[in-house]
Every structure is written in structure tokens, then in C-alpha cells.
Design a protein around this motif. Sequence first.
Motif, PDB file in Angstrom:
ATOM      1  N   GLU A 253       0.829  -1.202   0.000  1.00  0.00           N
ATOM      2  CA  GLU A 253       0.000   0.000   0.000  1.00  0.00           C
ATOM      3  C   GLU A 253       0.865   1.255   0.000  1.00  0.00           C
ATOM      4  O   GLU A 253       0.514   2.259  -0.634  1.00  0.00           O
ATOM      5  N   TRP A 254       1.992   1.202   0.702  1.00  0.00           N
ATOM      6  CA  TRP A 254       2.896   2.341   0.726  1.00  0.00           C
ATOM      7  C   TRP A 254       3.449   2.621  -0.663  1.00  0.00           C
ATOM      8  O   TRP A 254       3.581   3.780  -1.074  1.00  0.00           O
ATOM      9  N   LEU A 255       3.740   1.569  -1.422  1.00  0.00           N
ATOM     10  CA  LEU A 255       4.229   1.747  -2.791  1.00  0.00           C
ATOM     11  C   LEU A 255       3.197   2.423  -3.677  1.00  0.00           C
ATOM     12  O   LEU A 255       3.547   3.118  -4.643  1.00  0.00           O
ATOM     13  N   PHE A 256       1.928   2.232  -3.366  1.00  0.00           N
ATOM     14  CA  PHE A 256       0.863   2.789  -4.184  1.00  0.00           C
ATOM     15  C   PHE A 256       0.381   4.144  -3.660  1.00  0.00           C
ATOM     16  O   PHE A 256      -0.695   4.604  -4.034  1.00  0.00           O
ATOM     17  N   PHE A 257       1.191   4.751  -2.785  1.00  0.00           N
ATOM     18  CA  PHE A 257       0.901   6.119  -2.374  1.00  0.00           C
ATOM     19  C   PHE A 257       0.898   6.998  -3.617  1.00  0.00           C
ATOM     20  O   PHE A 257       1.794   6.928  -4.451  1.00  0.00           O
ATOM     21  N   SER A 258      -0.131   7.830  -3.781  1.00  0.00           N
ATOM     22  CA  SER A 258      -0.379   8.525  -5.045  1.00  0.00           C
ATOM     23  C   SER A 258       0.804   9.362  -5.514  1.00  0.00           C
ATOM     24  O   SER A 258       1.134   9.386  -6.704  1.00  0.00           O
ATOM     25  N   ASN A 259       1.488  10.060  -4.593  1.00  0.00           N
ATOM     26  CA  ASN A 259       2.599  10.924  -4.999  1.00  0.00           C
ATOM     27  C   ASN A 259       3.745  10.135  -5.621  1.00  0.00           C
ATOM     28  O   ASN A 259       4.398  10.593  -6.560  1.00  0.00           O
ATOM     29  N   PHE A 260       4.001   8.934  -5.090  1.00  0.00           N
ATOM     30  CA  PHE A 260       5.091   8.116  -5.602  1.00  0.00           C
ATOM     31  C   PHE A 260       4.771   7.595  -6.997  1.00  0.00           C
ATOM     32  O   PHE A 260       5.608   7.651  -7.906  1.00  0.00           O
ATOM     33  N   VAL A 261       3.558   7.078  -7.196  1.00  0.00           N
ATOM     34  CA  VAL A 261       3.170   6.584  -8.519  1.00  0.00           C
ATOM     35  C   VAL A 261       3.180   7.731  -9.522  1.00  0.00           C
ATOM     36  O   VAL A 261       3.640   7.577 -10.666  1.00  0.00           O
ATOM     37  N   TYR A 262       2.718   8.899  -9.110  1.00  0.00           N
ATOM     38  CA  TYR A 262       2.729  10.071  -9.986  1.00  0.00           C
ATOM     39  C   TYR A 262       4.164  10.430 -10.363  1.00  0.00           C
ATOM     40  O   TYR A 262       4.439  10.802 -11.509  1.00  0.00           O
ATOM     41  N   PHE A 263       5.080  10.316  -9.408  1.00  0.00           N
ATOM     42  CA  PHE A 263       6.485  10.614  -9.669  1.00  0.00           C
ATOM     43  C   PHE A 263       7.040   9.663 -10.739  1.00  0.00           C
ATOM     44  O   PHE A 263       7.732  10.096 -11.668  1.00  0.00           O
ATOM     45  N   LEU A 264       6.740   8.373 -10.635  1.00  0.00           N
ATOM     46  CA  LEU A 264       7.210   7.395 -11.624  1.00  0.00           C
ATOM     47  C   LEU A 264       6.595   7.659 -12.996  1.00  0.00           C
ATOM     48  O   LEU A 264       7.271   7.555 -14.021  1.00  0.00           O
ATOM     49  N   LEU A 265       5.308   8.003 -13.016  1.00  0.00           N
ATOM     50  CA  LEU A 265       4.649   8.291 -14.287  1.00  0.00           C
ATOM     51  C   LEU A 265       5.249   9.537 -14.938  1.00  0.00           C
ATOM     52  O   LEU A 265       5.372   9.624 -16.161  1.00  0.00           O
ATOM     53  N   ASN A 266       5.614  10.496 -14.102  1.00  0.00           N
ATOM     54  CA  ASN A 266       6.245  11.706 -14.625  1.00  0.00           C
ATOM     55  C   ASN A 266       7.592  11.383 -15.285  1.00  0.00           C
ATOM     56  O   ASN A 266       7.925  11.911 -16.348  1.00  0.00           O
ATOM     57  N   LEU A 267       8.357  10.472 -14.646  1.00  0.00           N
ATOM     58  CA  LEU A 267       9.642  10.068 -15.221  1.00  0.00           C
ATOM     59  C   LEU A 267       9.457   9.319 -16.536  1.00  0.00           C
ATOM     60  O   LEU A 267      10.291   9.419 -17.441  1.00  0.00           O
ATOM     61  N   SER A 268       8.395   8.542 -16.635  1.00  0.00           N
ATOM     62  CA  SER A 268       8.174   7.707 -17.822  1.00  0.00           C
ATOM     63  C   SER A 268       7.337   8.410 -18.887  1.00  0.00           C
ATOM     64  O   SER A 268       7.014   7.803 -19.917  1.00  0.00           O
ATOM     65  N   GLY A 269       6.962   9.667 -18.646  1.00  0.00           N
ATOM     66  CA  GLY A 269       6.173  10.417 -19.620  1.00  0.00           C
ATOM     67  C   GLY A 269       4.709  10.072 -19.619  1.00  0.00           C
ATOM     68  O   GLY A 269       4.006  10.334 -20.603  1.00  0.00           O
ATOM     69  N   LEU A 302      -5.330  -3.016  -4.550  1.00  0.00           N
ATOM     70  CA  LEU A 302      -4.420  -1.897  -4.777  1.00  0.00           C
ATOM     71  C   LEU A 302      -4.903  -1.003  -5.923  1.00  0.00           C
ATOM     72  O   LEU A 302      -4.602   0.191  -5.952  1.00  0.00           O
ATOM     73  N   ALA A 303      -5.630  -1.579  -6.874  1.00  0.00           N
ATOM     74  CA  ALA A 303      -6.121  -0.799  -8.015  1.00  0.00           C
ATOM     75  C   ALA A 303      -7.123   0.261  -7.580  1.00  0.00           C
ATOM     76  O   ALA A 303      -7.322   1.264  -8.283  1.00  0.00           O
ATOM     77  N   LYS A 304      -7.740   0.085  -6.408  1.00  0.00           N
ATOM     78  CA  LYS A 304      -8.736   1.036  -5.918  1.00  0.00           C
ATOM     79  C   LYS A 304      -8.115   2.200  -5.169  1.00  0.00           C
ATOM     80  O   LYS A 304      -8.781   3.198  -4.907  1.00  0.00           O
ATOM     81  N   LEU A 305      -6.825   2.077  -4.817  1.00  0.00           N
ATOM     82  CA  LEU A 305      -6.145   3.185  -4.155  1.00  0.00           C
ATOM     83  C   LEU A 305      -5.849   4.286  -5.167  1.00  0.00           C
ATOM     84  O   LEU A 305      -5.879   4.062  -6.372  1.00  0.00           O
ATOM     85  N   ASP A 306      -5.570   5.486  -4.673  1.00  0.00           N
ATOM     86  CA  ASP A 306      -5.313   6.610  -5.584  1.00  0.00           C
ATOM     87  C   ASP A 306      -4.158   6.304  -6.527  1.00  0.00           C
ATOM     88  O   ASP A 306      -4.218   6.593  -7.726  1.00  0.00           O
ATOM     89  N   GLY A 307      -3.090   5.710  -5.970  1.00  0.00           N
ATOM     90  CA  GLY A 307      -1.952   5.364  -6.812  1.00  0.00           C
ATOM     91  C   GLY A 307      -2.307   4.338  -7.864  1.00  0.00           C
ATOM     92  O   GLY A 307      -1.799   4.389  -8.996  1.00  0.00           O
ATOM     93  N   GLY A 308      -3.186   3.400  -7.525  1.00  0.00           N
ATOM     94  CA  GLY A 308      -3.623   2.386  -8.482  1.00  0.00           C
ATOM     95  C   GLY A 308      -4.386   3.002  -9.639  1.00  0.00           C
ATOM     96  O   GLY A 308      -4.222   2.598 -10.797  1.00  0.00           O
ATOM     97  N   LYS A 309      -5.210   4.005  -9.333  1.00  0.00           N
ATOM     98  CA  LYS A 309      -5.967   4.682 -10.392  1.00  0.00           C
ATOM     99  C   LYS A 309      -5.033   5.457 -11.323  1.00  0.00           C
ATOM    100  O   LYS A 309      -5.185   5.433 -12.539  1.00  0.00           O
TER     101      LYS A 309
END
Length: 513
Positions: A253-269, A302-309
Motif C-alpha cells: 500500500e505504501w508503494l501505491f501512495f499517489s505521490n510516488f506513482v505520480y512521480f514514476l509516471l512523470n519520469l516515464s512520460g 491496490l487498483a482502488k487506491l489513488d496510486g492504483g488509479k
Amino acid sequence: YKLHRFILIQNLFLHGKMTKANIWNDLKTLLSKHKRKEDQLRVMGDLVKREDVECIASVLADGMICFSAEKDISLPDLMSLIYLFCQCGVGFDKVVATSVLKSATSSSNTDDFSMDMNPELLRILLQQVESDEAGQIADISTQTLCVLIEGYGSRSLDVFLDMISNCWTRVVSSDLSTTSESRRSVISFRYFTLLISISAQVGIIGEGVLLDEMMQRILTSESAGNDPLLQISAIDLLERTCQRNTMHDSFAEWLFFSNFVYFLLNLSGGVSKDSDPDPFLGGPSIRLLSMLCKLVRTKSYLAKLDGGKYLIEGFRISLMKVNVNNELDRLAFIDAVASYCASSSDAINLVNDIEIRESWLWLSNAQPKMKAFIINSVASVIDSRLLSKSDVLFLIEAFGDVNRCPVGELILAFVRKPIPETRLAAYNLMRAICTSGKGAQLLLSTAGLYEYLVNRETENTKLGKEAKYEVIVAIMNSSAKGLLADNIVSKLEEIVKQGAHYKPAMSWDVVAE
């Protein structure tokens, strides 16, 4: 083992007086005769001064062998001896570090982890994280701490959190006049690695405050961007952690914290269609995002968490921007696409993109291992069980359309070839397809495929026979069984009863000839 012990007792002498066996006996009696810590330290100190320090360290390492074979000392006592040894000012060398790891691992494998928590031992091990012997004592001590804290459980978490927090604060706030920036980065990353490893095993400690601070300093903050190699190391560490067979739910769940997933998506475009991937961190972030998709497959909540979305929406955009320039790039791309398609029932729509579909499913000009990888990736998506029956048929048809051949004929062509990688992969895909009734019907309608499956002479290898047998079992367990002709069902049932390695008995006349 007995010969080893005999040689130790008879032939190894220290200063012409003491054998290893004598020292071992002294160490064992030290704890039994002296109950007070002060007396224990005094006796150990005398022994260290009188004898060869390296030999005593070797004796402690041999103590693990003695314990496992003769049970002549308890594991808590052995750990206490090691602690006393280090308290006497003797360096914590690789031999002692290995001994501690063996002791902790052996104890953790028992049904009852009875070892008393020793805060002093935890502190000594934690100090070794800053050892100059990179890859040796520091790594061994990190492994030992993970084993011990998992064994101790909740009773050690608060103590450990205070210790590592103090160490981390001291390192990151150290004066650059006494510690170089590179040295500080190395040590801080070791503490980050340790906390990540423990959190993945036992769960997030202290509500993740310290872990968030470490993550921000090493990976996600603007200042962290000044050291892209350290960022790549952190992403690779998280990717390897996601590959573990078991992971605590709170860490996932910590990995799917929204800010972290957003950070990875930002790096990957993947933040928007107009954003570009980071030239250095784009590839590693894609790999980590694909691992997060695989986590969604096993932990659907996990898909229902903010990071999952964010992940489901943004990863699609990221994949469309991946440049496939060589086989390594394509392997990473295929794994990422398959992971994404298997993460959500909506994700399979990604196959509608012609460019992505062809980059993923096109088999022509690929080496056998690459072809096997592609075929297995399609099977893994079907095996995810997240796709509807119509989605499975859509993927199967897309696979055939890209390769300009019906899937049944394509699979049959591969299983008839002598190349083991592609043959086994084709069986795997056939099994996955046959778990669906419509899929099984589609394959069995292929001319020659049923005859190939029931012919016991078409496979000579152990793995091949087992793989083909799994296909038949999948057909018999699917809804297609009720739609098949009676003679076909009878033949398939006979094979299922006979097993994968059945061979018809030969008559005596044939044997004599």
C-alpha cells in the motif's frame, strides 16, 4: 563433519597451548559461570588478550556447526558470546558477521523463535551498515538484521526504529568537511536498503515517516535529481523488492501512495500526452511500473487506491512513448505491456493501438527465446483471470492477426518444431487458452491439433509430455467438455487417467523380436 572436528581438536594449537576445542569450552562455560554482564565482559576480555583474536572469531563461526550437529550450546548463548566478543573492542570481521547470520537464520527456521531480543546486538549490527567493506560485512549485517527483526516481531520494531532513525539523522546531517558527499550517499542508501527490506517483510514501521523521508531525500525530491545514478539504484532496489514471493500488505500500500506513482509516471512520460520520458530514469521507471502492475494482479485491492488509479490511467500513456531499439528494450517493453494488460479488465484495450500490438505480438525475425517470451507473455495475460471471455478471444484473434495466421495453426506449427523454448511456450499458451470453453473449442477446431494432442508418440521430452498433458487437463476442466463428441471425451479422459508419462505395454513377442 567428525573428521573436521577431530582435526580441530587434535591438530590446531594456539601458541602451543590451546586447541580450538579448549577455547570453545572456555566460551561455553563463560556464560554459565558468570551471570553478571560485567563479569562476562571481563572474562571475555581476558580471553581475547590471551589468545589469537582471529582464532576466537573462527571458533565462534564454528560454533554454529557445533550447535547444529551436537546441540551443545543454545543459540541465544552463542549470540551473547558474539556480542561480548565485539564489546571487547575487537573488530566485527566477516567471519563473525557470517556466524551471526547463520545463527539468526537457523533460529528463524525453527517453529519457535525463542531468542531473547538483544538491543546491544542490534546496535552492533546496525553499526556495520557503515562498514568500509562494501558488499561484505555491511550486506551480511543487513541480511542478519532482517532475519532477527522478522523473528523478534513487534517487540523489536520500536527499538530498531529509534536506532536507525538516529543513525540516518547523523549521516545526512554530517559535516561535509569530515564526510564526503559520495560517502554520505553510499551510507544513506544502505540504510534505505535496510529499511526497505525490513518493511517489505514485517510491514511499515512507525507509520512510514522515516521511510518517506528517506524516499524523498534519495529519489523524489528536486535535490535528489542531482544524483541520477543514486535514483536509478533506488528504483532498481524497489523493482527487486517487488519481485519477492511475499510482501507485507502495508508495504504494498505504501508503494501505491499517489505521490510516488505520480512521480514514476512523470519520469516515464505518463502524466500527459505532451510530457516526455526522462532520458536516464524513463526506462527504470517503466520497469518498476510494470512490477506494480503485477502486484495489482495478486493484490487486486491496490487498483482502488489513488496510486492504483493513476497507474492504470498513466501507464498506458507511458507505454505509447517507449522506443524499442534493440532486443533488451523489446523484452522490457513486452513485459511492461503484458503486466499492464493483466492488471485490469479495461487495460486490454491497449491492444487496440496498432503500434503497441505489433511491437508486442509480432513474432517474425525474432530469435527463438524472444518468440518464447512473447508467447508466454500472452499466456500470462490470459492466466490473470481478469479478462472477460470476449477479451480473451479478442487477444487471441489479435495475436493471430498480427502474425497473419490463425492462432491454432500458429501454435500447432510451433509444437511440431524441435526447438524446445518455443515448443514449451506454445504448450503454455495452448493450456491458458483452453481454460476457457470457447478458447478450447477454437483450438480443437484447428485441423490436426486434436490428433497431435492424443498421439503419445509426438513428445519425447519430460517437460514436453507434462506440458502437453496440462493442455488436455485444461480442456477436460473447461466448459468445452460438454460440447465435445463422446469418443473425443472418452479418449481425453483416458489420457488424463493414464498420466503424462504413460507408455503402452509391449507384448512379449515384440520384446523377443
